[in-house]
Design an enzyme around this catalytic site. Sequence first.
Site, PDB file in Angstrom:
ATOM      1  N   TYR A  49       0.817  -1.218   0.000  1.00  0.00           N
ATOM      2  CA  TYR A  49       0.000   0.000   0.000  1.00  0.00           C
ATOM      3  C   TYR A  49       0.853   1.271   0.000  1.00  0.00           C
ATOM      4  O   TYR A  49       0.404   2.324   0.460  1.00  0.00           O
ATOM      5  CB  TYR A  49      -0.941  -0.004   1.211  1.00  0.00           C
ATOM      6  CG  TYR A  49      -2.179  -0.883   1.026  1.00  0.00           C
ATOM      7  CD1 TYR A  49      -3.059  -0.678  -0.037  1.00  0.00           C
ATOM      8  CD2 TYR A  49      -2.479  -1.901   1.934  1.00  0.00           C
ATOM      9  CE1 TYR A  49      -4.196  -1.475  -0.198  1.00  0.00           C
ATOM     10  CE2 TYR A  49      -3.618  -2.700   1.774  1.00  0.00           C
ATOM     11  CZ  TYR A  49      -4.475  -2.472   0.697  1.00  0.00           C
ATOM     12  OH  TYR A  49      -5.599  -3.255   0.542  1.00  0.00           O
ATOM     13  N   PHE A  57      -5.798   7.682   6.501  1.00  0.00           N
ATOM     14  CA  PHE A  57      -6.227   6.361   6.965  1.00  0.00           C
ATOM     15  C   PHE A  57      -5.134   5.295   6.853  1.00  0.00           C
ATOM     16  O   PHE A  57      -5.369   4.149   7.229  1.00  0.00           O
ATOM     17  CB  PHE A  57      -7.483   5.914   6.200  1.00  0.00           C
ATOM     18  CG  PHE A  57      -7.314   5.831   4.700  1.00  0.00           C
ATOM     19  CD1 PHE A  57      -6.728   4.724   4.109  1.00  0.00           C
ATOM     20  CD2 PHE A  57      -7.738   6.870   3.881  1.00  0.00           C
ATOM     21  CE1 PHE A  57      -6.573   4.644   2.729  1.00  0.00           C
ATOM     22  CE2 PHE A  57      -7.587   6.798   2.494  1.00  0.00           C
ATOM     23  CZ  PHE A  57      -7.002   5.679   1.926  1.00  0.00           C
ATOM     24  N   ARG A  85     -12.301  -6.278 -10.702  1.00  0.00           N
ATOM     25  CA  ARG A  85     -12.711  -5.047 -10.015  1.00  0.00           C
ATOM     26  C   ARG A  85     -14.237  -4.862 -10.094  1.00  0.00           C
ATOM     27  O   ARG A  85     -14.843  -4.363  -9.153  1.00  0.00           O
ATOM     28  CB  ARG A  85     -12.008  -3.824 -10.616  1.00  0.00           C
ATOM     29  CG  ARG A  85     -10.480  -3.885 -10.559  1.00  0.00           C
ATOM     30  CD  ARG A  85      -9.860  -3.197  -9.401  1.00  0.00           C
ATOM     31  NE  ARG A  85     -10.129  -1.784  -9.289  1.00  0.00           N
ATOM     32  CZ  ARG A  85      -9.708  -1.057  -8.249  1.00  0.00           C
ATOM     33  NH1 ARG A  85      -9.002  -1.628  -7.268  1.00  0.00           N
ATOM     34  NH2 ARG A  85      -9.980   0.226  -8.180  1.00  0.00           N
ATOM     35  N   THR A  91     -15.101   0.825  -3.880  1.00  0.00           N
ATOM     36  CA  THR A  91     -14.299   0.815  -2.647  1.00  0.00           C
ATOM     37  C   THR A  91     -15.185   0.944  -1.407  1.00  0.00           C
ATOM     38  O   THR A  91     -14.975   0.245  -0.416  1.00  0.00           O
ATOM     39  CB  THR A  91     -13.287   1.987  -2.687  1.00  0.00           C
ATOM     40  OG1 THR A  91     -12.535   1.894  -3.904  1.00  0.00           O
ATOM     41  CG2 THR A  91     -12.330   1.924  -1.499  1.00  0.00           C
ATOM     42  N   ASN A 112     -13.730  -3.662   3.878  1.00  0.00           N
ATOM     43  CA  ASN A 112     -14.365  -3.965   2.585  1.00  0.00           C
ATOM     44  C   ASN A 112     -13.955  -5.317   1.994  1.00  0.00           C
ATOM     45  O   ASN A 112     -14.060  -5.533   0.795  1.00  0.00           O
ATOM     46  CB  ASN A 112     -14.190  -2.793   1.602  1.00  0.00           C
ATOM     47  CG  ASN A 112     -12.760  -2.491   1.268  1.00  0.00           C
ATOM     48  OD1 ASN A 112     -11.851  -3.171   1.749  1.00  0.00           O
ATOM     49  ND2 ASN A 112     -12.543  -1.475   0.457  1.00  0.00           N
ATOM     50  N   HIS A 115      -9.435  -7.270  -1.777  1.00  0.00           N
ATOM     51  CA  HIS A 115      -8.586  -6.391  -2.580  1.00  0.00           C
ATOM     52  C   HIS A 115      -8.486  -6.936  -3.992  1.00  0.00           C
ATOM     53  O   HIS A 115      -8.441  -8.149  -4.185  1.00  0.00           O
ATOM     54  CB  HIS A 115      -7.168  -6.338  -1.991  1.00  0.00           C
ATOM     55  CG  HIS A 115      -6.144  -5.827  -2.977  1.00  0.00           C
ATOM     56  ND1 HIS A 115      -5.945  -4.487  -3.197  1.00  0.00           N
ATOM     57  CD2 HIS A 115      -5.319  -6.470  -3.843  1.00  0.00           C
ATOM     58  CE1 HIS A 115      -5.012  -4.346  -4.153  1.00  0.00           C
ATOM     59  NE2 HIS A 115      -4.626  -5.525  -4.552  1.00  0.00           N
TER      60      HIS A 115
HETATM   61  P1  GTP Z   1      -8.156  -2.287  -2.898  1.00  0.00           P
HETATM   62  O1  GTP Z   1      -8.665  -3.272  -3.901  1.00  0.00           O
HETATM   63  O2  GTP Z   1      -8.112  -2.841  -1.509  1.00  0.00           O
HETATM   64  O3  GTP Z   1      -6.867  -1.644  -3.321  1.00  0.00           O
HETATM   65  O4  GTP Z   1      -9.277  -1.143  -2.830  1.00  0.00           O
HETATM   66  P2  GTP Z   1      -9.590  -0.012  -3.898  1.00  0.00           P
HETATM   67  O5  GTP Z   1      -8.647  -0.110  -5.056  1.00  0.00           O
HETATM   68  O6  GTP Z   1     -11.059  -0.087  -4.171  1.00  0.00           O
HETATM   69  O7  GTP Z   1      -9.292   1.313  -3.054  1.00  0.00           O
HETATM   70  P3  GTP Z   1      -7.891   2.066  -2.813  1.00  0.00           P
HETATM   71  O8  GTP Z   1      -6.780   1.362  -3.521  1.00  0.00           O
HETATM   72  O9  GTP Z   1      -8.115   3.504  -3.091  1.00  0.00           O
HETATM   73  O10 GTP Z   1      -7.725   1.899  -1.228  1.00  0.00           O
HETATM   74  C1  GTP Z   1      -7.128   0.730  -0.706  1.00  0.00           C
HETATM   75  C2  GTP Z   1      -7.858   0.342   0.549  1.00  0.00           C
HETATM   76  O11 GTP Z   1      -7.645   1.329   1.561  1.00  0.00           O
HETATM   77  C3  GTP Z   1      -9.381   0.265   0.440  1.00  0.00           C
HETATM   78  O12 GTP Z   1      -9.841  -0.956  -0.104  1.00  0.00           O
HETATM   79  C4  GTP Z   1      -9.810   0.411   1.877  1.00  0.00           C
HETATM   80  O13 GTP Z   1      -9.647  -0.824   2.594  1.00  0.00           O
HETATM   81  C5  GTP Z   1      -8.781   1.408   2.385  1.00  0.00           C
HETATM   82  N1  GTP Z   1      -9.321   2.762   2.311  1.00  0.00           N
HETATM   83  C6  GTP Z   1      -9.456   3.556   1.221  1.00  0.00           C
HETATM   84  N2  GTP Z   1     -10.017   4.729   1.522  1.00  0.00           N
HETATM   85  C7  GTP Z   1     -10.269   4.673   2.853  1.00  0.00           C
HETATM   86  C8  GTP Z   1     -10.847   5.578   3.790  1.00  0.00           C
HETATM   87  O14 GTP Z   1     -11.252   6.687   3.456  1.00  0.00           O
HETATM   88  N3  GTP Z   1     -10.938   5.154   5.095  1.00  0.00           N
HETATM   89  C9  GTP Z   1     -10.490   3.931   5.499  1.00  0.00           C
HETATM   90  N4  GTP Z   1     -10.595   3.564   6.785  1.00  0.00           N
HETATM   91  N5  GTP Z   1      -9.924   3.058   4.639  1.00  0.00           N
HETATM   92  C10 GTP Z   1      -9.831   3.426   3.359  1.00  0.00           C
HETATM   93 MG    MG Z   2      -6.540  -0.233  -4.778  1.00  0.00          MG
END
Ligand code: GTP
Ligand code: MG
Length: 149
Positions: A49, A57, A85, A91, A112, A115
């Site tokens: 990450y 966060f 996806r 998300t 959620n 990933h």
């Molecule tokens: P991933 O498939 O897990 O990568 O999720 P994504 O691609 O839909 O979202 P993104 O890569 O932007 O964020 C990665 C992960 O960070 C998310 O799946 C959430 O678990 C966490 N995350 C993202 N935004 C927030 C937020 O605003 N608050 C919190 N607590 N967690 C967040």
């Molecule tokens: Mg992501």
Amino acid sequence: VEETYIMIKPDGVQRGLVGEIISRFEKKGFLLKGLKLFQCPKELAEEHYKDLKDKSFYPKLIGYITSGPVVCMAWEGVGVVASARKLIGATNPLQAEPGTIRGDLAVQTGRNVVHGSDSPENGHREIALWFKESELCQWVPAQAPWLME
Ligand code: GTP
Ligand code: MG
């Protein structure tokens, strides 16, 4: 070949959703190349990450991902990154469509359940990060001619 890294997060494992989630990718027709239950070390979560390290966060996210075992999967297929996806959904699970994994099984962004890689490049990068070469299988399933003409 296109491949994506799918991970059932600790909440999905703790809530007993492993079979349900794997089943969705399996039924769709993608090819499973790697699968393991794994306690993620902090350093690996931080590397995975790293693009989010300036987000507010981020510390909670690292705590969440390392809070219990995850299920790591490598899936292959034409268009698998974008399609996975779609199967996963938005998300924020409250905005995810019914029928998607997050839309059906979760309520909060910070829990959620799953990933999925966001680009083919990240699919390769993340599979190399989470799996050793010896943990990945190259195989042709018996159903292959019934999935693709
Ligand atoms: P991933 O498939 O897990 O990568 O999720 P994504 O691609 O839909 O979202 P993104 O890569 O932007 O964020 C990665 C992960 O960070 C998310 O799946 C959430 O678990 C966490 N995350 C993202 N935004 C927030 C937020 O605003 N608050 C919190 N607590 N967690 C967040
Ligand atoms: Mg992501």
